[in-house]
Design a protein around this motif. Sequence first.
Motif, short mmCIF file in Angstrom:
data_model
loop_
_atom_site.label_atom_id
_atom_site.label_comp_id
_atom_site.label_asym_id
_atom_site.label_seq_id
_atom_site.Cartn_x
_atom_site.Cartn_y
_atom_site.Cartn_z
N ILE A 135 0.84 -1.07 0.01
CA ILE A 135 -0.10 -0.09 0.01
C ILE A 135 0.71 1.24 -0.12
O ILE A 135 1.43 1.56 0.87
N VAL A 136 0.95 1.88 -1.08
CA VAL A 136 1.47 3.04 -1.15
C VAL A 136 0.81 4.30 -0.43
O VAL A 136 -0.48 4.71 -0.86
N THR A 137 1.57 5.05 0.37
CA THR A 137 0.95 6.27 1.00
C THR A 137 1.73 7.67 0.47
O THR A 137 2.93 7.48 0.76
N LEU A 138 1.16 8.69 -0.16
CA LEU A 138 1.76 9.78 -0.65
C LEU A 138 1.25 10.89 0.22
O LEU A 138 -0.02 11.06 0.45
N ARG A 139 2.12 11.64 0.91
CA ARG A 139 2.00 12.63 1.59
C ARG A 139 2.72 14.11 1.00
O ARG A 139 3.98 13.77 0.56
N GLY A 140 2.22 15.11 1.43
CA GLY A 140 3.25 16.29 1.09
C GLY A 140 2.06 17.41 0.34
O GLY A 140 0.90 17.36 0.39
N THR A 141 2.78 18.15 -0.38
CA THR A 141 2.12 19.28 -1.21
C THR A 141 2.56 19.39 -2.59
O THR A 141 3.80 19.03 -2.72
#
Length: 243
Positions: free
Chosen positions: A65-71
């Motif tokens: 499961i890929v979790t992407l965070r940021g802006t």
Amino acid sequence: MIRVLLILLCLGANPVWAQTTEQPQGSIEVEDSATQDAAIAVRIRDILNELDGYEEVTVTVSSGIVTLRGTTLDAAAAARLNEIAARVVGVVAIENEVVETTDVVARLNPAVERFQNRFNQAVALLPLAAVALLSFLLILTAEIFLARMRNPWDRIAPNKFIADIYRQIVRIAFFVGGLVIALDILGATALLGTILGAAGIVGLAIGFAVRDSVENFIASIMLSIRQPFRPNDVGNMPIVRFS
């Protein structure tokens, strides 16, 4: 009613997440591999490092499961992350928590860069623009010289009025030809279609506005070409006297 409006405003204020878009398809393996998770994370990070606008995005992978965070600068860039991550082998699902940045400097930097690039392109095109302008002026000079000549216009025209019309046609033809050549040198011939289309619309509007004047002008041209009257024709007409 006020509560409903407040709830709708709160929902509208929340950022639009991109995880509702494309998700990877295919079978899920039974065994979980930490090595594979690390390889997936490294691969996605390497891809994002080669693309602009994803410097603030972090990637973590657990059980595929890929979790992407940021802006990112805009929502389209955040949604594109799903397409990138979904193409990596071994990805089971994508949790995209990337939102648009609210940093004023970060939002203005791309606009400043685009302005600088366009300014540099304009400076680089100055020599070519000078050649195009010189060609246009040379064609206009030839047009002025040709239109001011007495021959062949006075010879082929039945009168001075028609000769002046021939000269105007030559001026228009040379002007349009010079414009086409200048735009062709600049590689902007597509702009000519826009200019001619706008000129056609304006001419049509003016034609309807001064329809009577246009009709009289065309009638004067036809009379000058056909010349149904000759000098002293009025003197040969019968004189009618009223008592």
